[in-house]
Structure formats: structure tokens, C-alpha cells
Design a protein around this motif. Sequence first.
Motif, PDB file in Angstrom:
ATOM      1  N   SER A 179     -15.483  11.614 -25.611  1.00  0.00           N
ATOM      2  CA  SER A 179     -14.237  11.710 -26.370  1.00  0.00           C
ATOM      3  C   SER A 179     -13.057  12.047 -25.463  1.00  0.00           C
ATOM      4  O   SER A 179     -11.918  12.031 -25.891  1.00  0.00           O
ATOM      5  CB  SER A 179     -14.376  12.760 -27.482  1.00  0.00           C
ATOM      6  N   ASP A 180     -13.341  12.362 -24.220  1.00  0.00           N
ATOM      7  CA  ASP A 180     -12.288  12.683 -23.257  1.00  0.00           C
ATOM      8  C   ASP A 180     -11.446  11.446 -22.957  1.00  0.00           C
ATOM      9  O   ASP A 180     -11.969  10.371 -22.715  1.00  0.00           O
ATOM     10  CB  ASP A 180     -12.929  13.191 -21.959  1.00  0.00           C
ATOM     11  N   LYS A 181     -10.119  11.607 -22.954  1.00  0.00           N
ATOM     12  CA  LYS A 181      -9.228  10.482 -22.698  1.00  0.00           C
ATOM     13  C   LYS A 181      -9.397   9.941 -21.287  1.00  0.00           C
ATOM     14  O   LYS A 181      -9.073   8.784 -21.019  1.00  0.00           O
ATOM     15  CB  LYS A 181      -7.775  10.911 -22.935  1.00  0.00           C
ATOM     16  N   GLU A 182      -9.865  10.766 -20.370  1.00  0.00           N
ATOM     17  CA  GLU A 182     -10.031  10.352 -18.989  1.00  0.00           C
ATOM     18  C   GLU A 182     -11.498   9.996 -18.692  1.00  0.00           C
ATOM     19  O   GLU A 182     -11.969  10.138 -17.585  1.00  0.00           O
ATOM     20  CB  GLU A 182      -9.570  11.465 -18.049  1.00  0.00           C
ATOM     21  N   PHE A 183     -12.173   9.537 -19.691  1.00  0.00           N
ATOM     22  CA  PHE A 183     -13.583   9.133 -19.525  1.00  0.00           C
ATOM     23  C   PHE A 183     -13.714   8.091 -18.417  1.00  0.00           C
ATOM     24  O   PHE A 183     -13.004   7.081 -18.403  1.00  0.00           O
ATOM     25  CB  PHE A 183     -14.120   8.563 -20.836  1.00  0.00           C
ATOM     26  N   ASN A 184     -14.618   8.356 -17.488  1.00  0.00           N
ATOM     27  CA  ASN A 184     -14.818   7.487 -16.330  1.00  0.00           C
ATOM     28  C   ASN A 184     -16.223   6.885 -16.382  1.00  0.00           C
ATOM     29  O   ASN A 184     -17.208   7.593 -16.192  1.00  0.00           O
ATOM     30  CB  ASN A 184     -14.630   8.284 -15.046  1.00  0.00           C
ATOM     31  N   PRO A 185     -16.348   5.579 -16.633  1.00  0.00           N
ATOM     32  CA  PRO A 185     -17.676   4.966 -16.746  1.00  0.00           C
ATOM     33  C   PRO A 185     -18.495   5.039 -15.460  1.00  0.00           C
ATOM     34  O   PRO A 185     -19.721   4.940 -15.494  1.00  0.00           O
ATOM     35  CB  PRO A 185     -17.359   3.515 -17.120  1.00  0.00           C
ATOM     36  N   TYR A 186     -17.823   5.211 -14.316  1.00  0.00           N
ATOM     37  CA  TYR A 186     -18.531   5.291 -13.039  1.00  0.00           C
ATOM     38  C   TYR A 186     -19.321   6.594 -12.896  1.00  0.00           C
ATOM     39  O   TYR A 186     -20.124   6.742 -11.990  1.00  0.00           O
ATOM     40  CB  TYR A 186     -17.551   5.132 -11.871  1.00  0.00           C
ATOM     41  N   GLU A 187     -19.060   7.539 -13.789  1.00  0.00           N
ATOM     42  CA  GLU A 187     -19.790   8.801 -13.764  1.00  0.00           C
ATOM     43  C   GLU A 187     -21.035   8.748 -14.646  1.00  0.00           C
ATOM     44  O   GLU A 187     -21.797   9.711 -14.695  1.00  0.00           O
ATOM     45  CB  GLU A 187     -18.882   9.937 -14.248  1.00  0.00           C
ATOM     46  N   TYR A 188     -21.237   7.607 -15.317  1.00  0.00           N
ATOM     47  CA  TYR A 188     -22.332   7.510 -16.280  1.00  0.00           C
ATOM     48  C   TYR A 188     -23.309   6.394 -15.927  1.00  0.00           C
ATOM     49  O   TYR A 188     -22.939   5.368 -15.338  1.00  0.00           O
ATOM     50  CB  TYR A 188     -21.788   7.272 -17.687  1.00  0.00           C
ATOM     51  N   ALA A 189     -24.544   6.627 -16.331  1.00  0.00           N
ATOM     52  CA  ALA A 189     -25.600   5.630 -16.109  1.00  0.00           C
ATOM     53  C   ALA A 189     -26.377   5.413 -17.396  1.00  0.00           C
ATOM     54  O   ALA A 189     -26.513   6.306 -18.232  1.00  0.00           O
ATOM     55  CB  ALA A 189     -26.547   6.093 -15.009  1.00  0.00           C
ATOM     56  N   ALA A 190     -26.879   4.211 -17.538  1.00  0.00           N
ATOM     57  CA  ALA A 190     -27.772   3.881 -18.650  1.00  0.00           C
ATOM     58  C   ALA A 190     -29.188   3.761 -18.102  1.00  0.00           C
ATOM     59  O   ALA A 190     -29.398   3.412 -16.932  1.00  0.00           O
ATOM     60  CB  ALA A 190     -27.344   2.570 -19.305  1.00  0.00           C
ATOM     61  N   ILE A 191     -30.155   4.042 -18.957  1.00  0.00           N
ATOM     62  CA  ILE A 191     -31.572   3.900 -18.599  1.00  0.00           C
ATOM     63  C   ILE A 191     -32.183   2.852 -19.519  1.00  0.00           C
ATOM     64  O   ILE A 191     -31.946   2.873 -20.731  1.00  0.00           O
ATOM     65  CB  ILE A 191     -32.323   5.236 -18.740  1.00  0.00           C
ATOM     66  N   TYR A 192     -32.937   1.943 -18.928  1.00  0.00           N
ATOM     67  CA  TYR A 192     -33.633   0.931 -19.742  1.00  0.00           C
ATOM     68  C   TYR A 192     -35.121   0.983 -19.432  1.00  0.00           C
ATOM     69  O   TYR A 192     -35.545   1.023 -18.277  1.00  0.00           O
ATOM     70  CB  TYR A 192     -33.107  -0.473 -19.474  1.00  0.00           C
ATOM     71  N   ALA A 193     -35.921   0.979 -20.515  1.00  0.00           N
ATOM     72  CA  ALA A 193     -37.382   0.990 -20.377  1.00  0.00           C
ATOM     73  C   ALA A 193     -37.962  -0.072 -21.295  1.00  0.00           C
ATOM     74  O   ALA A 193     -37.484  -0.274 -22.408  1.00  0.00           O
ATOM     75  CB  ALA A 193     -37.947   2.364 -20.724  1.00  0.00           C
TER      76      ALA A 193
END
Length: 260
Positions: free
Chosen positions: A12-26
Motif C-alpha cells: 500500500s506504500d506509494k513508493e512501492f518498488n517491485p525490484y524489492e519483491y520476488a515471486a515463488i512458483y512451484a
Amino acid sequence: MKIKPSNTNDLSDKEFNPYEYAAIYARTSIKAENNSISNQIYDCKLKLDDENIKLYNVYQDKISGKKIHFNQRPGFKQLLSDMEADMFKTLIVSRRDRLSRREDDSVRLKRLFKKSNVRVIYVNEFELNNSSQDYISNFIDNMMIAIGSLEPDKISEKTAAGRKYIREKGLYSSGRKCPYGYTKSKKHVYIKHEDQAPIVRKIFNLYLKVNSKEYNNKNYKMKNLLEEINKLDSTKKFVHNTIYSIIDRPLYANLMLKDP
């Protein structure tokens, strides 16, 4: 299947940075403890901690990666949707073949990840993790994709060859349950069931009546066959499909090769 993000406040942060996040797939298509969904997710989360990245979401599918295209899997479709929305820039999977076992799909995925600037990390120590886009890296990556796509074909060929061999030897190869009319010996060889074998012969003889002009004039139909056969064995309920499967199966003609 989609799992809620680990930290909704960050999203919900306005400065959300997608480079700080990862997805996991199994993904899995078989019940194997050493390759279960939970084991894959566990290993991926350990890698997530090593990379010091936040978890955006976990996506999973219990479906074939060879027969089903990646964009037809529910979990992966959601992953692609979130990827296109720039919700993460890193994807972690246990092995390359969890994404796909099809060469054409793997090439398409590689292009999609490049277009979205998503880095893919493989947890397995034998996988090549190389973000470089030079021609040598691309060549090695494409070679790994081609090798991975051959594995399911090789397994299928070995399985088919094994079944053909044991059937030619007259050995038992139909799983836990024997086909009706047969039982198995201690040496796993087909032998006729004393009570059921005569019923199978009766089915063939009555089926000839159903398809005979002589008996068709007397209106002898499949329902008449079923009425007669169901009187002979009270432990089994015969229906149309049961009769057709017996008539069509090469086993009952003493043909032990793979069913067509």
C-alpha cells in the motif's frame, strides 16, 4: 492457486518498488515427497532469504508441465498477470523444468521474462543462473531448455517399452487390479479366473447375437445381453461401457501388447 502477499502494508506504500519483491512458483504433476509443492516452496523461501528480497506471492499448480501450456495453468496465469502489473521483478523456482517441460513454452517464457525485466533464480545447485544476455549465455541457456524438454519423452519411451516387454512375456502389468476374467500367479503371470472366465466367454457369445442379422430379427439387443450377464455374477454390475471395454480390449484375444 494464489497466496496473499507476506506484507500488505508494503504494497500500500506509494513508493512501492517491485525490484524489492520476488515471486515463488512451484509445480508438480506427480506425488513425490522429494519434489512436493511444500518442499519446493520451502527451498525457494530459503533462497529468498539469501537474496535479501521480500516475498510478494507464492503461486502453485498441480498439473503437467509437458502436456499443458504455461498460460493454461491457473497458478501461472495469475503469476503472469501480476508480473505484467509490475508487482515483482524476481521469480524464484526450484528447477528450470518447474516452469515448463516444453521447449516452445520455455523459449516464450524467456522472452516474456526479458520483456518484463524479471530475473529468474533457480534454487537447484545444478541449474545455471546467468542473467547475462551475451550470445554464449543464450546458447547455453537454450541448450539447457532443449535437454530439459527431452526428459519426459525419454521417460515415456522407457515406460512404454517396459510395458510392451512384460506384456509380450504374459506378465501382469495392469496395476493393482486384475482385468475381469483373470487373476495373477505368484510369478505375476496372467491366469484365467475360474469363475469369471466363463462369464467373459459368455459375453463374447452373446455379443455376437447383438450384431447378428439372425438374432436382430428377434430384437436381441444390448439390454438383453446385460440382463443375462448380470444374473451370472452378483458381485459386479455390468453396464454398456463394461461390455464394450471387454470386447475391445486385446487382452481378451490373448494379445498382451500395449492396448491401442
